[in-house]
Design a protein around this motif. Sequence first.
Motif: not given
Length: 249
Positions: A96-97, A131-132, A161-162, A167-170
Motif C-alpha cells: 500500500r506504499c 499501513f494497517g 494500479e496504485a 494508500h491503495a484500497d486493497l
Amino acid sequence: MKSSKQAARRQQAKRRRNRRIAIAAGAIVVFLGVVLAAQLTNGRGPVAAPAAPTVSASAGGVRTGELAFVRREQGDPMAVGDVDAPVVLVQWTDMRCPYCAVFNRETLPVLRREYVDTGKVRIEIHDVAYFGEQSEDAAVAARAAAEQGRFFEFLSAVYKEAPEKGHADLPRERLIAFAAKAGVPDIERFTADLDDAGLRAAAAASNSGAERLGVTSVPFFVAGGSSLSGAQPIAVFRQYLDAAIAKAG
C-alpha cells in the motif's frame, strides 16, 4: 496420491521459509545502526554498514561475511536473479506504499534489465505491513501468489494500479482480482491461502523483523554492506549497485 505429494511439498516449502525468517529476525537487530544512519540522511544516498551480522557459508547457502537476512536460496519465489550473483539487493516493501509503487513501475524494470538479467545482481524481497490491516492482508496475498510462482507478477499488478498519492484500497475481493490479473493459475487455491495461518505468520514475522531492525519507511534497500532508502532516481541506483558490484570483486 498426487495431491498429497503436492501438499507435502508446500508444507516443506513453508517450513523452509519459516527457518529463513527466524535466521533473519535473530540477526536483524544488530543492523539497526545502518537504518538509523540512512534515515538521518533523509534518503539522499547509500550509507555504509557497520560490521556484522554475518553468517557462515554453510548457513542457508549464503556466503561467508554476508548479512544474515540475505537468503540466496534456489527457487525462492520472493527473489529474482542468479542465486550466485555477486550482489544481492534486499528490498523491504509494503503493497500500500505509493513510493514502493513508483519504484516497482519506474525503476525495477530497468534494474532487472541492466543488473538482474546480466547476472550482476539478485533481488530479494521482504514484505512489511505498515499501513494497517489491508497491508497485512496484501502481504499474505503476495505470499499466496508466491505459492504458485507469481509473486513478482502479483506485486506488479498491485503497484500498476496504485494511486499517485495516499494508500491503495486493497480489500479481499480486489486482492483476488489482482491475482487473476497476475496470472495466478489456481484462483480457488489462492483464495483459500488468504486464510492460511502459516502464510500470515510468515508475513507477520517479516514485518516484526523489519520493525526491530528500525525500518520505519519503505521502500528500503540493502546491498553490498550499505543501505539506501526511498524511490530514488535510476541514476542513484546505478551508482549504488555499481559500487556494491565493485566491492564484491
